[in-house]
Design an enzyme around this catalytic site. Sequence first.
Site, PDB file in Angstrom:
ATOM      1  N   ARG A  55       6.447 -10.407  11.927  1.00 28.08           N
ATOM      2  CA  ARG A  55       6.759 -10.637  10.508  1.00 28.08           C
ATOM      3  C   ARG A  55       6.240 -11.996  10.027  1.00 28.08           C
ATOM      4  O   ARG A  55       6.167 -12.268   8.830  1.00 28.08           O
ATOM      5  CB  ARG A  55       8.271 -10.506  10.287  1.00 28.08           C
ATOM      6  N   TYR A 106       2.148  -4.428 -16.593  1.00 25.24           N
ATOM      7  CA  TYR A 106       2.354  -3.221 -15.777  1.00 25.24           C
ATOM      8  C   TYR A 106       3.836  -2.859 -15.781  1.00 25.24           C
ATOM      9  O   TYR A 106       4.698  -3.714 -15.570  1.00 25.24           O
ATOM     10  CB  TYR A 106       1.861  -3.479 -14.342  1.00 25.24           C
ATOM     11  N   ASP A 177      -1.276 -12.073 -13.135  1.00 24.94           N
ATOM     12  CA  ASP A 177      -1.617 -10.852 -12.419  1.00 24.94           C
ATOM     13  C   ASP A 177      -3.098 -10.584 -12.701  1.00 24.94           C
ATOM     14  O   ASP A 177      -3.486 -10.273 -13.819  1.00 24.94           O
ATOM     15  CB  ASP A 177      -0.726  -9.697 -12.896  1.00 24.94           C
ATOM     16  N   LYS A 202      -5.632  -1.725  -5.689  1.00 25.76           N
ATOM     17  CA  LYS A 202      -6.580  -1.315  -6.728  1.00 25.76           C
ATOM     18  C   LYS A 202      -8.009  -1.714  -6.349  1.00 25.76           C
ATOM     19  O   LYS A 202      -8.536  -1.227  -5.377  1.00 25.76           O
ATOM     20  CB  LYS A 202      -6.137  -1.918  -8.069  1.00 25.76           C
TER      21      LYS A 202
HETATM   22  C1  PLP Z   1      -1.537  -4.795 -12.982  1.00 29.23           C
HETATM   23  C2  PLP Z   1      -0.701  -4.296 -11.847  1.00 29.23           C
HETATM   24  N1  PLP Z   1       0.083  -5.151 -11.171  1.00 29.23           N
HETATM   25  C3  PLP Z   1       0.859  -4.747 -10.145  1.00 29.23           C
HETATM   26  C4  PLP Z   1       0.897  -3.419  -9.768  1.00 29.23           C
HETATM   27  C5  PLP Z   1       1.785  -3.000  -8.632  1.00 29.23           C
HETATM   28  O1  PLP Z   1       1.040  -2.841  -7.466  1.00 29.23           O
HETATM   29  P1  PLP Z   1       1.417  -1.812  -6.293  1.00 29.23           P
HETATM   30  O2  PLP Z   1       1.341  -0.438  -6.859  1.00 29.23           O
HETATM   31  O3  PLP Z   1       0.389  -2.126  -5.254  1.00 29.23           O
HETATM   32  O4  PLP Z   1       2.815  -2.162  -5.866  1.00 29.23           O
HETATM   33  C6  PLP Z   1       0.094  -2.487 -10.426  1.00 29.23           C
HETATM   34  C7  PLP Z   1       0.123  -1.069 -10.033  1.00 29.23           C
HETATM   35  O5  PLP Z   1      -0.337  -0.203 -10.756  1.00 29.23           O
HETATM   36  C8  PLP Z   1      -0.723  -2.935 -11.494  1.00 29.23           C
HETATM   37  O6  PLP Z   1      -1.509  -2.090 -12.190  1.00 29.23           O
END
Ligand code: PLP
Length: 368
Positions: A55, A106, A177, A202
Amino acid sequence: MPEPSLDPSPASSTFRPATVAVTSGRPPHAPDQPLNTPITMASTYVGGGELEYGRYGNPTWSAFEQALGDLEGGRCLGFASGLAAVATILDLVGQGQTVVAPRHAYSGSLLQLADLEARGRLRAVLVDVTDTAAVTAACADAALVWLESPTNPALEVADLPPIVRAAHDAGAFVVVDNTFATPLLQQPLSLDVDIVVHSATKFIAGHSDVLMGALATRDDELFDVLKKRRDMIGAVPGPFETWLALRGLRTLHVRLERAQSNAQELVRRLERHAAVEEGRYPGFGAVISIVLAEGALAADLLTHKTRLWVHATSLGGVESTFERRRRWKAEASTIPEGLVRMSVGIEDVEDLWDDLAVALDQLLPTRA
Ligand SMILES: Cc1ncc(COP(=O)(O)O)c(C=O)c1O
């Protein structure tokens, strides 16, 4: 055998981003060293070293973290998913403090904020990130300014420098983000942002086969705090997932270049189609949102009438996918019902267009 240390890659200082993506985080160039960092499947290590337990560290994580950290211009930590990284950062917010965030971030990140607010942990102030004056005014009370740019799925872009200045003047720290832009199109740490966060699921991993998250910061103290929280919470990635994400990262620049050029061509054509009321595209990246003139029904029909485009959530893979975002209850009510978010892949753009055009033409009213 001692764990071979990673090449103290010259990548971060002298190479351009495409070369960094390919070279950073490799084992040293020495006879019989593998070119690629192997997957280390280990829950524990012989005691007395730096790692001790699975971990706390893993050589495959270190390779991924060095590569993404070099691209972002900071020190990186891998996480089990993007939302695991988001949760770890939001955990830093003190009891009752204020978080400013985009109203169209998101939905999963907004759900976390709403949940924390409902439980009295913090106060969330949602803003339109394109309204720089409103965002900078909101910064005055904030402990954390959360930005996503471009936003998902509205594709709004925040003017980072004045917002970062206002946040820092108020003593708040700033998170961006960077999932949609990737470090190849935007490096928030170079604009004084404190933490960059990614859904590595992504574009970074890029093949719709792995869930992973990451963050990066230039602040050593903040890095230590975040690493400690990751160790404590245990939101760590699997070694195999990390290896896949690193393998994906090696081709990010090539995939993104192709996907972006496909997106730029497609949005031009989409905006001219009579079934499309509005095309939203920030001018860079590989995600387009379109609003269909006939609303939700037309959007649902479109996403089920194509042969090549796949009806699926998520984005950033080599394959083109799309979905009507409001099919999710958690999506913001200010996102139009007929908005289709399109993640443009690396296929031949003419095939992508032909497939869309056939489906879009079927949405047009037939003349009597
Ligand atoms: C802009 C953005 N941030 C965070 C996330 C969350 O990521 P995860 O699905 O890998 O937990 C997403 C998921 O679609 C996203 O589009």
